[in-house]
Design a protein around this motif. Structure first.
Motif, PDB file in Angstrom:
ATOM      1  N   ASN A   9       1.041  -1.313   0.107  1.00 19.22           N
ATOM      2  CA  ASN A   9       0.083   0.118  -0.140  1.00 19.22           C
ATOM      3  C   ASN A   9       0.649   1.125  -0.074  1.00 19.22           C
ATOM      4  O   ASN A   9       0.259   2.577  -0.295  1.00 19.22           O
ATOM      5  CB  ASN A   9      -1.031  -0.153   1.807  1.00 19.22           C
ATOM      6  N   ARG A  10       2.404   1.504   0.274  1.00 17.53           N
ATOM      7  CA  ARG A  10       2.785   2.368   0.121  1.00 17.53           C
ATOM      8  C   ARG A  10       2.342   2.643  -0.818  1.00 17.53           C
ATOM      9  O   ARG A  10       2.606   1.700  -2.294  1.00 17.53           O
ATOM     10  CB  ARG A  10       4.411   2.133   0.785  1.00 17.53           C
ATOM     11  N   ARG A  11       3.569   4.322  -1.754  1.00 20.49           N
ATOM     12  CA  ARG A  11       3.618   5.045  -2.704  1.00 20.49           C
ATOM     13  C   ARG A  11       4.952   5.159  -3.018  1.00 20.49           C
ATOM     14  O   ARG A  11       5.293   6.408  -2.572  1.00 20.49           O
ATOM     15  CB  ARG A  11       2.027   5.544  -2.301  1.00 20.49           C
ATOM     16  N   PRO A  12       5.794   5.286  -3.706  1.00 23.04           N
ATOM     17  CA  PRO A  12       5.232   3.665  -4.402  1.00 23.04           C
ATOM     18  C   PRO A  12       5.488   2.075  -3.384  1.00 23.04           C
ATOM     19  O   PRO A  12       6.332   1.924  -2.566  1.00 23.04           O
ATOM     20  CB  PRO A  12       6.759   3.766  -5.249  1.00 23.04           C
ATOM     21  N   PRO A  13       4.998   1.017  -4.041  1.00 20.52           N
ATOM     22  CA  PRO A  13       4.834  -0.025  -3.111  1.00 20.52           C
ATOM     23  C   PRO A  13       6.563  -0.876  -2.817  1.00 20.52           C
ATOM     24  O   PRO A  13       7.254   0.076  -3.652  1.00 20.52           O
ATOM     25  CB  PRO A  13       4.237  -1.089  -3.539  1.00 20.52           C
ATOM     26  N   ASP A  14       6.767  -0.731  -1.344  1.00 17.09           N
ATOM     27  CA  ASP A  14       8.415  -1.371  -1.435  1.00 17.09           C
ATOM     28  C   ASP A  14       8.215  -2.986  -1.488  1.00 17.09           C
ATOM     29  O   ASP A  14       8.062  -3.831  -0.922  1.00 17.09           O
ATOM     30  CB  ASP A  14       7.855  -1.009  -0.029  1.00 17.09           C
TER      31      ASP A  14
END
Ligand code: ADP
Length: 270
Positions: free
Chosen positions: A75-80
């Protein structure tokens, strides 16, 4: 079974009935022994259930935690993606751990016809030790192994061999727990013997009364409040049927040693 009728009814036994009676009695006895061995196996596993449960529940909890973490990193932007990959690797490892544990437990519960096959004795004992790890930790028991390398290879029924080993280990645990003082140490040794392998389970419990040591192997002999007293009788009969021997002696400086032999694997008999 021969049907015994009441007086007044004409008996109709033939000589053939009487000739066949010992064979039928032997078959019934054998069946009863197999059933009793299975009851003993279930009872022994029952003694472990509380400590075996974490073997399955812990990996499942780890899978859930890692799955939640993976969702978070996605869900991180960008995904990790590196973190996601790491969490997925953990999930795979933990899933294998849980399925291995279930496989080992199922193996012990399964009721299969007796087999004779090639068994690497060190590996068979390691599997049983995995199952008893939780119980050992919970009770502060240190478990060590001294294995012959490469592993002695014996001719055995793997499930029965594990049943014997599990019984001896649980008995050793219970003996050490009953002795409130002193260190709790279990040592399992394997070595090659003339015609096969020797396994010794050594504990630091209260030890044995050498005058009555053979009584321990009698069916229904127990000194435990909850004991059934059939474990050692069944272990001895399993080992004898394999062509081996099971006996007990004193450990030094304290405790007991239960040891058994099994014959070498012979491929033509598998
Ligand atoms: P149970 O465990 O139900 O009593 P077993 O046949 O396995 O039945 O054991 C019979 C008895 O042998 C036990 O009650 C105990 O008195 C004795 N025994 C077994 N293992 C040990 C041991 N490692 N140290 C001391 N005594 C033991």
């Amino acid at each position: 079974m021969i049907n015994i009728r009441h007086v007044g009814t004409a008996p109709d036994y033939t000589k053939k009935d009487f000739d066949a009676a010992p064979v039928r009695m032997y078959a019934a006895l054998h069946e009863a022994q197999v059933d009793l061995a299975h009851v003993d196996r279930i009872t022994t596993i029952g003694r472990l259930t509380a400590s075996v449960a974490p073997e399955v529940t812990q990996p499942i909890a780890a899978i859930v935690t890692n799955a939640q973490a993976a969702r978070h990193f996605l869900n991180r932007r960008p995904p990790d993606l590196d973190e996601v990959r790491e969490a997925l690797d953990c999930i795979v490892t933990e899933a294998y751990r849980a399925s291995d544990a279930i496989y080992r437990i199922r193996g012990l519960f399964k009721e299969t016809p007796p087999k004779r096959e090639r068994v690497e004795i060190n590996g068979a004992i390691r599997d049983v030790l995995e199952l008893t790890r939780g119980e050992a930790t919970k009770n502060g028991i240190s478990v060590r192994t001294q294995f012959a390398e490469p592993s002695p290879v014996v001719q055995a029924d793997p499930a029965q061999l594990q049943q014997v080993t599990l019984n001896l280990i649980i008995n050793a645990f219970e003996a050490m727990i009953s002795r409130r003082e002193g260190s709790r140490e279990l040592l399992i040794c394997t070595e090659k013997s003339d015609n096969g392998a020797l396994v010794a389970v050594r504990d630091s419990g209260p030890g044995l009364d050498l005058e009555t040591v053979d009584r321990l192997f009698e069916a229904f002999y127990t000194t435990k409040v909850q004991g059934m007293g059939i474990g050692l009788a069944i272990c001895r009969s399993i080992i004898q049927v394999h062509g081996g021997r099971l006996w007990a002696r004193a450990n030094v400086p304290c405790g007991a040693i239960f040891q058994f032999t099994l014959p070498t694997h012979r491929p033509e008999q598998s």
